[in-house]
Design a protein around this motif. Structure first.
Motif, mmCIF file in Angstrom:
data_model
loop_
_atom_site.group_PDB
_atom_site.id
_atom_site.type_symbol
_atom_site.label_atom_id
_atom_site.label_comp_id
_atom_site.label_asym_id
_atom_site.label_seq_id
_atom_site.Cartn_x
_atom_site.Cartn_y
_atom_site.Cartn_z
ATOM 1 N N GLY A 47 40.022 43.534 41.620
ATOM 2 C CA GLY A 47 40.170 42.667 40.465
ATOM 3 C C GLY A 47 41.639 42.537 40.102
ATOM 4 O O GLY A 47 42.459 42.119 40.907
ATOM 5 N N THR A 65 41.148 39.459 43.388
ATOM 6 C CA THR A 65 40.459 38.410 42.646
ATOM 7 C C THR A 65 40.925 38.375 41.192
ATOM 8 O O THR A 65 42.014 38.839 40.870
ATOM 9 N N ARG A 69 36.151 40.670 37.944
ATOM 10 C CA ARG A 69 35.163 39.958 38.752
ATOM 11 C C ARG A 69 35.076 40.472 40.193
ATOM 12 O O ARG A 69 34.489 39.829 41.045
ATOM 13 N N ALA A 72 31.474 40.766 41.501
ATOM 14 C CA ALA A 72 30.827 39.473 41.753
ATOM 15 C C ALA A 72 31.284 38.896 43.093
ATOM 16 O O ALA A 72 30.467 38.419 43.893
ATOM 17 N N GLY A 99 34.874 43.879 33.341
ATOM 18 C CA GLY A 99 33.990 43.920 34.508
ATOM 19 C C GLY A 99 32.759 44.791 34.327
ATOM 20 O O GLY A 99 32.000 44.998 35.276
ATOM 21 N N HIS A 102 29.343 43.270 35.388
ATOM 22 C CA HIS A 102 29.172 43.189 36.840
ATOM 23 C C HIS A 102 28.929 44.570 37.444
ATOM 24 O O HIS A 102 28.170 44.720 38.407
#
Length: 340
Positions: A47, A65, A69, A72, A99, A102
């Motif tokens: 992340g 990312t 996330r 994900a 996060g 998730h």
């Protein structure tokens, strides 16, 4: 083909000197070499945060990312490419704050991901705000008078979301870290490895009780499936059950417990994972808040159907019931006119 740690290295890590990320990265390279999966068959997803720079230093597929996330993106990567080994790298802020949703659903679904949570109890990259794992009363740039919140304990979130694998290691303990990373890879399903690491700039000393070899000998217990729960500088102590709780006893006590990481009932595993936190009055000889040792190693390792396998099987099942199996066959399911 045999691999070495060098085969997984790339670039020059840019973390503060002494940061726990350096220690963990070296252990991850070593673990991957011992596991033996080719770099081309691995994806490392992260992340945002200090720890999330890690994919830049891996000679594998990788993706840095957006904030929170990673799980994900890693889920999509694994479901779309089931033959890839997917490692997700998150910090305690990235993984448990923005996060957090998730994190719990990746565990609930039991996606075949290797999730690593690098826990230094602080936001490091954004310069020292308190995180979801910072203790109550913690003074930081965003809590100058001390936090008035109780922290998350990652294992409680994992177990509460039906997590089947949880392990813990200290960043400076290379053998212990490599051991749990290999166990996480061998576990089929969602695995969570909590790595206790130090932030030398904004939260120096947060894991001091176990950050040195001497500290771990005194204040930690290494849990291994099928082995007695003994600890201490000379293995002089053990853990036994007392009512619904635990107590510290002599290592030669016949009631010393044997660790069962594969037990479906997670009650004892959770008690073990929560040791060392301020849940009650100090009852034992250790320096930890509750007098019990901090549990390291694989605490829970239980098999269950995985999300990605079930999705793949469902796709094949539905395809078998259809009259068409590709786009050309789909076109031929309706009336066809031939224009001359």
């Amino acid at each position: 083909m045999a691999f070495t740690a060098q085969d997984y290295k790339k670039g020059q890590p840019r973390w503060c000197p002494g940061c726990g990320d350096h220690f963990f990265l070296a252990s991850l390279h070593k673990a991957m070499a011992e596991i033996g999966v080719a770099p081309k068959d691995i994806a490392v997803i992260s992340g945002i945060g200090c720890s999330s720079r890690l994919p830049h230093y891996m000679a594998t597929y990788g993706m840095n990312t957006i904030h929170g996330r990673a799980a994900a993106i890693a889920t999509g990567c694994k479901v779309a490419n089931p033959n890839l080994t997917v490692w997700q790298i998150s910090g305690d802020g990235d993984g448990l704050a923005i996060g957090g949703n998730h994190f719990i659903h990746a565990n609930r679904r039991n996606i075949n991901l290797n999730m690593v949570l690098l826990n230094n109890r602080i936001y490091g990259l954004t310069k020292g705000q308190y995180s979801p794992t910072s203790p109550r009363g913690f003074v930081s740039k965003s809590s100058p008078y001390g936090t008035v919140e109780d922290p998350f304990n990652p294992v409680e979130l994992c177990f509460g979301a039906r997590g089947r694998f949880f392990a813990r290691a200290v960043a400076t303990d290379a053998p212990g870290t490599v051991e749990i990373l290999k166990a996480a890879y061998n576990h089929k399903g969602a695995s969570v490895c909590e790595i206790l690491q130090n932030c030398v700039i904004f939260n120096n000393g947060t894991h001091d009780l176990v950050y040195t070899k001497e500290g771990r000998a005194k204040n930690a217990i290494y849990l291994r499936h099928g082995e007695k729960m003994i600890f201490g500088e000379n293995n002089e102590y053990g853990l036994a059950q007392e009512g619904f709780g635990l107590k510290v006893v002599s290592a030669d006590d016949p009631n010393v417990l044997v660790h069962d990481a594969h037990c479906q009932d997670k009650t004892l595993q959770l008690k073990l994972a929560l040791m060392g936190t301020p849940l009650n009055e100090k009852l034992g000889p250790l320096e930890t808040a509750d007098g019990f040792p901090i549990a390291l190693g694989v605490i829970r390792d239980v098999e269950a159907p995985t999300y990605d396998d079930c999705v793949t099987a469902q796709i094949e099942e539905v395809k078998a019931m259809k009259k068409y199996h590709n786009f050309a066959e789909l076109l031929e399911t309706n009336d066809i006119w031939e224009v001359r």
